[in-house]
Design a protein around this motif. Structure first.
Motif, PDB file in Angstrom:
ATOM      1  N   GLY A  67      10.684  22.125  17.755  1.00 22.34           N
ATOM      2  CA  GLY A  67      10.927  22.754  16.644  1.00 22.34           C
ATOM      3  C   GLY A  67       9.968  24.064  16.181  1.00 22.34           C
ATOM      4  N   GLN A  70      10.262  26.887  18.378  1.00 21.45           N
ATOM      5  CA  GLN A  70      11.390  27.677  17.995  1.00 21.45           C
ATOM      6  C   GLN A  70      11.223  28.566  16.646  1.00 21.45           C
ATOM      7  OE1 GLN A  70      13.917  27.743  20.269  1.00 21.45           O
ATOM      8  NE2 GLN A  70      12.220  26.496  21.139  1.00 21.45           N
ATOM      9  N   TRP A  76      14.330  29.796  14.834  1.00 22.17           N
ATOM     10  CA  TRP A  76      14.704  29.127  13.643  1.00 22.17           C
ATOM     11  C   TRP A  76      13.828  29.156  12.382  1.00 22.17           C
ATOM     12  CZ3 TRP A  76      14.685  23.488  16.340  1.00 22.17           C
ATOM     13  CH2 TRP A  76      15.433  23.279  17.394  1.00 22.17           C
ATOM     14  N   VAL A 204      14.936  17.071  19.026  1.00 23.63           N
ATOM     15  CA  VAL A 204      15.090  18.350  18.149  1.00 23.63           C
ATOM     16  C   VAL A 204      15.871  19.580  18.896  1.00 23.63           C
ATOM     17  CG1 VAL A 204      13.504  20.036  17.414  1.00 23.63           C
ATOM     18  CG2 VAL A 204      12.730  17.474  17.319  1.00 23.63           C
ATOM     19  N   ARG A 205      15.799  19.418  20.177  1.00 20.13           N
ATOM     20  CA  ARG A 205      16.225  20.425  20.852  1.00 20.13           C
ATOM     21  C   ARG A 205      17.620  20.128  20.780  1.00 20.13           C
ATOM     22  NH1 ARG A 205      16.059  21.047  27.430  1.00 20.13           N
ATOM     23  NH2 ARG A 205      17.631  19.557  27.351  1.00 20.13           N
ATOM     24  N   GLN A 208      18.395  19.898  16.555  1.00 20.04           N
ATOM     25  CA  GLN A 208      17.999  20.756  15.408  1.00 20.04           C
ATOM     26  C   GLN A 208      17.888  19.839  14.171  1.00 20.04           C
ATOM     27  OE1 GLN A 208      19.669  24.634  15.680  1.00 20.04           O
ATOM     28  NE2 GLN A 208      18.663  25.188  13.669  1.00 20.04           N
ATOM     29  N   GLN A 252      13.631  20.791   6.981  1.00 18.93           N
ATOM     30  CA  GLN A 252      14.920  21.016   7.705  1.00 18.93           C
ATOM     31  C   GLN A 252      14.599  22.317   8.836  1.00 18.93           C
ATOM     32  OE1 GLN A 252      17.439  18.801   8.687  1.00 18.93           O
ATOM     33  NE2 GLN A 252      16.138  17.218   7.487  1.00 18.93           N
ATOM     34  N   PHE A 253      15.318  22.428   9.764  1.00 20.46           N
ATOM     35  CA  PHE A 253      15.305  23.427  10.765  1.00 20.46           C
ATOM     36  C   PHE A 253      16.678  24.520  10.433  1.00 20.46           C
ATOM     37  CE2 PHE A 253      11.773  22.365  13.116  1.00 20.46           C
ATOM     38  CZ  PHE A 253      11.932  21.244  13.640  1.00 20.46           C
ATOM     39  N   ASN A 255      19.083  28.094  10.790  1.00 17.94           N
ATOM     40  CA  ASN A 255      19.456  29.500  11.521  1.00 17.94           C
ATOM     41  C   ASN A 255      19.342  30.481  10.591  1.00 17.94           C
ATOM     42  OD1 ASN A 255      19.611  28.206  14.045  1.00 17.94           O
ATOM     43  ND2 ASN A 255      21.282  27.322  13.424  1.00 17.94           N
TER      44      ASN A 255
END
Lengths: 350, 58
Positions: A67, A70, A76, A204-205, A208, A252-253, A255
Motif C-alpha cells: 500500500g 502505491q 492510492w 493489499v494488492r 486494497q 484506508q486506501f 482512489n
C-alpha cells in the motif's frame, strides 16, 4: 508553527538485515522520535510491530508496504479512520493449541484494548509458507496456496464486513538454524521477514484494504544471550497483539474521488527517511520524484547495496537517526542546514 | 495463482523514475509484480540487480 502539516515517511524494509529495525520492532523508538517532530508519520508494520509490544502513536499511519508503494506512486491515497473492524485469517496449518493461543490473543485485544474484531476464518488449505535467502542476503518467501489466503480474506470482507485483515500463517520452526541463532542475538537477517511481506502484499494488492501479518511459531527455549533488539518477540505465545493494535486505526486506501479534507496523497509528503543502502525500493524511487526530501541514514546498515547516489536520487546523507531528526526539524522550520555548521562559505556567482 | 521468486539484472537508467518503470516492465514479463527491490548497483558496468516476487495465474 508550520505553515502546513509536516508529513514524514519512515521506511525500514523488512528482511534486509537492517541494523536498526531488522529485529523485533526495534525501529519503533525511531518512529516515536520522528512522530514528535512531524504532524503525521507514515510508516509500515515492520517499523511499528514489536510482537507483544507496540506504542499508540496518535499521529502515525500504519501502512502496509505494498500500500505504501502505491501511495508513493500516486495511485492510492490514505484516509484516516476512527476504527477498523479487523478480520482474522488463521492458516489451516496451525496446530490446535497454537491456534487457541492466537484466538486468546484476539480476545485479549477485544477485552483489554477494546478493539473491534469480526468472527475469524480458517483457510481452506494450508498456506504452505516457503522461505529462502537470496544472493543479496535478503530473505524472501513464497506461499504455495495464495488463493486460499485470498478466499479467506474475501469471506471476511464480504460476510464479516471487515475493514482490515490480520493474517496468521504457520511458519517453519527451525530451532537449530544458524539464521535463527544469529537473529536471536540481534545479528543477521530475519529469516521470516520476506515471506511475511509477500503474505500481506497479496491481500493489499487484491482488496486494497489494510493488512498485516503475524507468524505462528512454536515457543523457543529460553536463551540467556537473547539480544535486547530481538527480545520483544519472545515474551509470549504469539506476535499478534501489535498487528491488531496497528490495524485497528490503520488508514484506508482510497482512489481519486470523492476527496475528504484529511486525505493524504504523495504530493503532500515532505520527507522520507530510509537506510542509506536501501534506496532501491519502489516507494523511495517514486517519492524521489515528488520533491520530498530524501534523508539517507548511514548508520542503519543493511545487506542492500543500493545507495541514493548510485540510483540518481538526490538525498541528504546523515550518519544517524538523531542527525536525521535534526534534519527534519530544520527542514520543517525552513532553516538551511548549512547555517548550523561552524564554517559557512560566502555566496558565489552561479 | 502461484508466487514466484525472480532475480534479474537490467541496465541502470539516468533517472530513478525511468529505472522504476523499466523494473516494473521487466518484472511484468515474469508475472504480476508483488514486491521488488534494487539490491545492488554496478555503476561501472551500468547494471542493477533486482530481486522480486511475482504472481502468476495457474
Amino acid at each position: 508553527m508550520s505553515r502546513r502539516p509536516y508529513r514524514v515517511v519512515l521506511i525500514v524494509p523488512t528482511g534486509i538485515g537492517a541494523a536498526i529495525g531488522g529485529y523485533a520492532g526495534d525501529a519503533l523508538p525511531v518512529a516515536r522520535a520522528i512522530a514528535q517532530v512531524a504532524d503525521t508519520l507514515i510508516t509500515h508494520p515492520n517499523v511499528l510491530n514489536g510482537a507483544q509490544l507496540y506504542w499508540p502513536l496518535t499521529n502515525a499511519y500504519y501502512v502496509e508496504g505494498y500500500g505504501l508503494d502505491q501511495v508513493a506512486a500516486g495511485r492510492w491515497g490514505l484516509r484516516p479512520v476512527h476504527q477498523n473492524r479487523i478480520g482474522l485469517v488463521l492458516d489451516q496449518a496451525i496446530e490446535p493449541e497454537l491456534k487457541l493461543r492466537h484466538l486468546q490473543a484476539a480476545d485479549a485485544a477485544r477485552a483489554t484494548l477494546g478493539l473491534e474484531l469480526t468472527d475469524y476464518v480458517v483457510t481452506d488449505a494450508a498456506l504452505g509458507v516457503e522461505l529462502q535467502t537470496a544472493n543479496s542476503g535478503a530473505t524472501w518467501g513464497t506461499i504455495q496456496n495464495p488463493d486460499s489466503l485470498l478466499r479467506a480474506a474475501e469471506r471476511l470482507i464480504t460476510q464479516g464486513v471487515a475493514d482490515a485483515i490480520a493474517v496468521v500463517a504457520r511458519f517453519p520452526d527451525d530451532l537449530g538454524s544458524e539464521a535463527l541463532q544469529q537473529y536471536r542475538q540481534g545479528q543477521g537477517v530475519d529469516p521470516l521477514a520476506g515471506a511475511e511481506a509477500v503474505i500481506s502484499h497479496l491481500v493489499v494488492r487484491t482488496f486494497q484494504i489494510p493488512c498485516a501479518h503475524a507468524p505462528a511459531l512454536s515457543p523457543l527455549p529460553i536463551d540467556s544471550a537473547l539480544s535486547p533488539r530481538s527480545a520483544a518477540e519472545e515474551l509470549g505465545y504469539t506476535f499478534l497483539p501489535c498487528v491488531l493494535a496497528g490495524l485497528s486505526q490503520a488508514p484506508q486506501f482510497i482512489n481519486q474521488a470523492p476527496a475528504q479534507a484529511n486525505d493524504l496523497w504523495a504530493d503532500q509528503i515532505d520527507a522520507v527517511v530510509v537506510p542509506a543502502t536501501a534506496c532501491g525500493g519502489a516507494a523511495v524511487m517514486s517519492l524521489s520524484q515528488t520533491g520530498a526530501r530524501i534523508i539517507a541514514v548511514a548508520e542503519n546498515q543493511t545487506t542492500m547495496q543500493a545507495s541514493a547516489s548510485a540510483l540518481g536520487i538526490e538525498a541528504l546523507q546523515v550518519n544517524s537517526y538523531l542527525e536525521a531528526i535534526g534534519a527534519l526539524v530544520t527542514h520543517r522550520a525552513g532553516i538551511s542546514g548549512a547555517a548550523l555548521h561552524p564554517l559557512l562559505p560566502s555566496i558565489k556567482p552561479l | 495463482m502461484i508466487t514466484r521468486f525472480v532475480a534479474v539484472e537490467i541496465d541502470l537508467k539516468s533517472s530513478a523514475e525511468e529505472l522504476r518503470q523499466d523494473i516494473e516492465a521487466t518484472l511484468q514479463t515474469w508475472g504480476d509484480p508483488l514486491r521488488w527491490a534494487v539490491v545492488q548497483v554496478d555503476e561501472l558496468h551500468r547494471k542493477v540487480s533486482i530481486e522480486a516476487v511475482v504472481t502468476v495465474a495457474e
